[in-house]
Design an enzyme around this catalytic site. Structure first.
Site, PDB file in Angstrom:
ATOM      1  N   LYS A  35       0.802  -1.217   0.000  1.00 42.11           N
ATOM      2  CA  LYS A  35       0.000   0.000   0.000  1.00 42.11           C
ATOM      3  C   LYS A  35       0.840   1.275   0.000  1.00 42.11           C
ATOM      4  O   LYS A  35       0.385   2.301  -0.485  1.00 42.11           O
ATOM      5  CB  LYS A  35      -0.989  -0.002   1.178  1.00 42.11           C
ATOM      6  CG  LYS A  35      -2.088  -1.046   0.980  1.00 42.11           C
ATOM      7  CD  LYS A  35      -3.273  -0.886   1.895  1.00 42.11           C
ATOM      8  CE  LYS A  35      -4.361  -1.876   1.497  1.00 42.11           C
ATOM      9  NZ  LYS A  35      -5.458  -1.972   2.423  1.00 42.11           N
ATOM     10  N   LYS A  56      -6.010 -11.259  -4.417  1.00 37.21           N
ATOM     11  CA  LYS A  56      -7.180 -11.538  -3.578  1.00 37.21           C
ATOM     12  C   LYS A  56      -8.302 -10.550  -3.886  1.00 37.21           C
ATOM     13  O   LYS A  56      -8.042  -9.406  -4.283  1.00 37.21           O
ATOM     14  CB  LYS A  56      -6.819 -11.523  -2.086  1.00 37.21           C
ATOM     15  CG  LYS A  56      -6.650 -10.151  -1.488  1.00 37.21           C
ATOM     16  CD  LYS A  56      -6.783 -10.171   0.035  1.00 37.21           C
ATOM     17  CE  LYS A  56      -6.768  -8.727   0.521  1.00 37.21           C
ATOM     18  NZ  LYS A  56      -7.465  -8.459   1.732  1.00 37.21           N
ATOM     19  N   LYS A  67     -11.826  -4.863  -1.422  1.00 37.55           N
ATOM     20  CA  LYS A  67     -12.822  -3.777  -1.470  1.00 37.55           C
ATOM     21  C   LYS A  67     -12.334  -2.625  -2.319  1.00 37.55           C
ATOM     22  O   LYS A  67     -13.117  -1.919  -2.926  1.00 37.55           O
ATOM     23  CB  LYS A  67     -13.047  -3.207  -0.066  1.00 37.55           C
ATOM     24  CG  LYS A  67     -13.532  -4.169   0.966  1.00 37.55           C
ATOM     25  CD  LYS A  67     -13.886  -3.362   2.213  1.00 37.55           C
ATOM     26  CE  LYS A  67     -13.866  -4.208   3.451  1.00 37.55           C
ATOM     27  NZ  LYS A  67     -12.666  -3.969   4.271  1.00 37.55           N
TER      28      LYS A  67
HETATM   29  N1  AQP Z   1     -10.420 -12.066  -0.522  1.00 41.90           N
HETATM   30  C1  AQP Z   1     -10.646 -12.457   0.715  1.00 41.90           C
HETATM   31  N2  AQP Z   1     -10.926 -13.753   0.991  1.00 41.90           N
HETATM   32  C2  AQP Z   1     -11.176 -14.166   2.266  1.00 41.90           C
HETATM   33  N3  AQP Z   1     -11.168 -13.331   3.328  1.00 41.90           N
HETATM   34  C3  AQP Z   1     -10.910 -12.021   3.096  1.00 41.90           C
HETATM   35  N4  AQP Z   1     -10.819 -10.955   3.900  1.00 41.90           N
HETATM   36  C4  AQP Z   1     -10.533  -9.859   3.179  1.00 41.90           C
HETATM   37  N5  AQP Z   1     -10.405 -10.171   1.880  1.00 41.90           N
HETATM   38  C5  AQP Z   1     -10.626 -11.522   1.799  1.00 41.90           C
HETATM   39  C6  AQP Z   1     -11.067 -10.993   5.349  1.00 41.90           C
HETATM   40  O1  AQP Z   1     -12.144 -10.129   5.641  1.00 41.90           O
HETATM   41  C7  AQP Z   1     -11.957  -9.604   6.951  1.00 41.90           C
HETATM   42  C8  AQP Z   1     -12.187  -8.132   6.936  1.00 41.90           C
HETATM   43  O2  AQP Z   1     -11.234  -7.502   6.114  1.00 41.90           O
HETATM   44  P1  AQP Z   1     -10.864  -5.997   6.363  1.00 41.90           P
HETATM   45  O3  AQP Z   1     -12.079  -5.183   6.359  1.00 41.90           O
HETATM   46  O4  AQP Z   1     -10.037  -5.893   7.577  1.00 41.90           O
HETATM   47  O5  AQP Z   1     -10.017  -5.539   5.179  1.00 41.90           O
HETATM   48  P2  AQP Z   1      -8.996  -6.183   4.243  1.00 41.90           P
HETATM   49  O6  AQP Z   1      -8.460  -7.465   4.718  1.00 41.90           O
HETATM   50  O7  AQP Z   1      -7.964  -5.197   3.971  1.00 41.90           O
HETATM   51  O8  AQP Z   1      -9.992  -6.442   3.090  1.00 41.90           O
HETATM   52  P3  AQP Z   1     -10.013  -5.932   1.647  1.00 41.90           P
HETATM   53  O9  AQP Z   1     -11.328  -6.334   1.173  1.00 41.90           O
HETATM   54  O10 AQP Z   1      -8.850  -6.417   0.883  1.00 41.90           O
HETATM   55  O11 AQP Z   1      -9.962  -4.360   1.777  1.00 41.90           O
HETATM   56  P4  AQP Z   1      -8.948  -3.332   1.137  1.00 41.90           P
HETATM   57  O12 AQP Z   1      -9.119  -3.435  -0.306  1.00 41.90           O
HETATM   58  O13 AQP Z   1      -9.444  -2.023   1.713  1.00 41.90           O
HETATM   59  O14 AQP Z   1      -7.581  -3.691   1.610  1.00 41.90           O
HETATM   60  C9  AQP Z   1     -10.550 -10.001   7.400  1.00 41.90           C
HETATM   61  O15 AQP Z   1     -10.661 -11.088   8.286  1.00 41.90           O
HETATM   62  C10 AQP Z   1      -9.889 -10.438   6.130  1.00 41.90           C
HETATM   63  O16 AQP Z   1      -8.916 -11.422   6.352  1.00 41.90           O
END
Ligand code: AQP
Length: 329
Positions: free
Chosen positions: A112, A194, A197
């Site tokens: 990031k 992966k 969001k």
């Molecule tokens: N692709 C994924 N598959 C399975 N689990 C996932 N998690 C995130 N992406 C996947 C799990 O969702 C929970 C909440 O995630 P978060 O809100 O803490 O954010 P993150 O992990 O940073 O999720 P994103 O979607 O990838 O957001 P951005 O794009 O903002 O970085 C966690 O338990 C995570 O493991």
């Protein structure tokens, strides 16, 4: 024995089926037999600047989604992170025990910040805030997706390091809980990344609030390969394997059975069926979300959750302040 369970989701919009299948589904499974605390981690969301109005709406959306997927405020404590000041206080104490070297090795920071000197310090330090989130409640178990493995390891390292210095009873050393299937749902347009969001292409993910038309478009356009075989093979067929995983967890059908069911059948039929299965699973969540979001009870639920979380956090904070010799109250 009842365990203390803690986890959280960032209110960064677009909560997707990866978040659901990797994390939220576990939250619901665990709440009947454990002492569960689920947080909306808004302090994490501001590591990247956010419009305050949108952030507030996103917080309420995640809270409503928690309830819509089946979390019950009678069974689980549901609250917003910044409503409990112990998170920020403990993060500072832990930061004084974390090494810059270990934080600079965090893959999410490397991804990031892209080595920019103007990356916010919060982006560098947020894994320590996450450790504080977990340790603040004497958590035994942390249900998360696979992408959080490194952060859970850091949390354990910090807990053990502090315990070695200040006494074994300072922190409970937690364990991550990762599902066998669904722990890492991949992007639909690029199955080597992966599902996320923040990815620019909305067709890379299925958000829990997407309508049927968007679900269909994302699945029908998803990247597969050219051999036409519906077979689970992560290395050579990551796209099809990802779709099989999604199909399996939403339908409850083992992947091996799906492989048999779709032997000799093309990707078109398989994808069409997956659209049905996914839409069928998400429609009731969407409906409940709309009702809850309009009900006006959400704020009271979150206030009540914050009170209960604060009580639990203060027990640990009093112990930690005492161990470190902080304060005189
Ligand atoms: N692709 C994924 N598959 C399975 N689990 C996932 N998690 C995130 N992406 C996947 C799990 O969702 C929970 C909440 O995630 P978060 O809100 O803490 O954010 P993150 O992990 O940073 O999720 P994103 O979607 O990838 O957001 P951005 O794009 O903002 O970085 C966690 O338990 C995570 O493991």
């Amino acid at each position: 024995m009842t365990k203390r369970v803690f986890s959280g989701v960032q209110p960064t919009g677009n909560i997707h089926i990866g978040n659901y299948l990797g994390a939220l589904k576990q939250f619901v499974q665990l709440q009947d037999d454990n002492d569960c605390i689920y947080c909306i981690v808004d302090l994490h969301a501001i590591t990247v600047p956010k419009d305050p109005k949108i952030l507030r709406e996103n917080i309420l959306d995640v809270a409503a989604l928690y309830l819509a997927v089946g979390l019950d405020p009678e069974k689980s404590i549901i609250f917003v992170q910044s409503d409990v000041s112990g998170h920020a206080e403990l993060a500072w104490i832990l930061m004084c025990n974390a090494y810059t070297g270990e934080l600079s090795r965090m893959t999410q920071f490397k991804d990031k910040s892209r080595n920019s000197e103007s990356a916010p310090t919060g982006l560098f330090a947020y894994p320590v805030l996450m450790a504080a989130d977990i340790l603040l409640y004497d958590s035994d178990v942390v249900p998360v997706g696979n992408d959080q493995k490194q952060h859970i390891e850091l949390t354990r390292d910090l807990a053990i390091r502090v315990n070695n210095k200040y006494g074994d009873d300072t922190f409970v050393v937690p364990e991550g809980r990762f599902l066998k299937e669904g722990a890492r749902i991949m992007a639909l347009d690029d199955p080597t990344a992966k599902m996320s969001k923040s990815a620019e292409n909305p067709l890379s993910r299925i958000s829990l609030l997407d309508d049927d038309a968007k679900i269909k478009k994302a699945i029908m356009k998803s990247t597969t390969d050219s051999d036409g075989l519906i077979r689970f093979d992560l290395e050579n067929k990551p796209g099809v394997s990802n779709l099989l995983t999604i199909y399996s967890v939403f339908s409850g059908t083992p992947i091996a059975d799906l492989e048999k069911q779709y032997e000799g059948i093309g990707y078109g039929t398989f994808k069409n069926d997956l659209v049905e299965v996914t839409s069928g699973a998400l429609a009731p969540i969407r409906k409940r979300f709309e009702e809850i979001r309009l009900s006006g009870e959400l704020i009271d639920t979150l206030k009540d959750g914050a009170e209960r979380a604060n009580e639990a956090a203060e027990i640990v904070m009093r112990r930690v302040r005492n161990k470190f010799g902080l304060g005189v109250r």
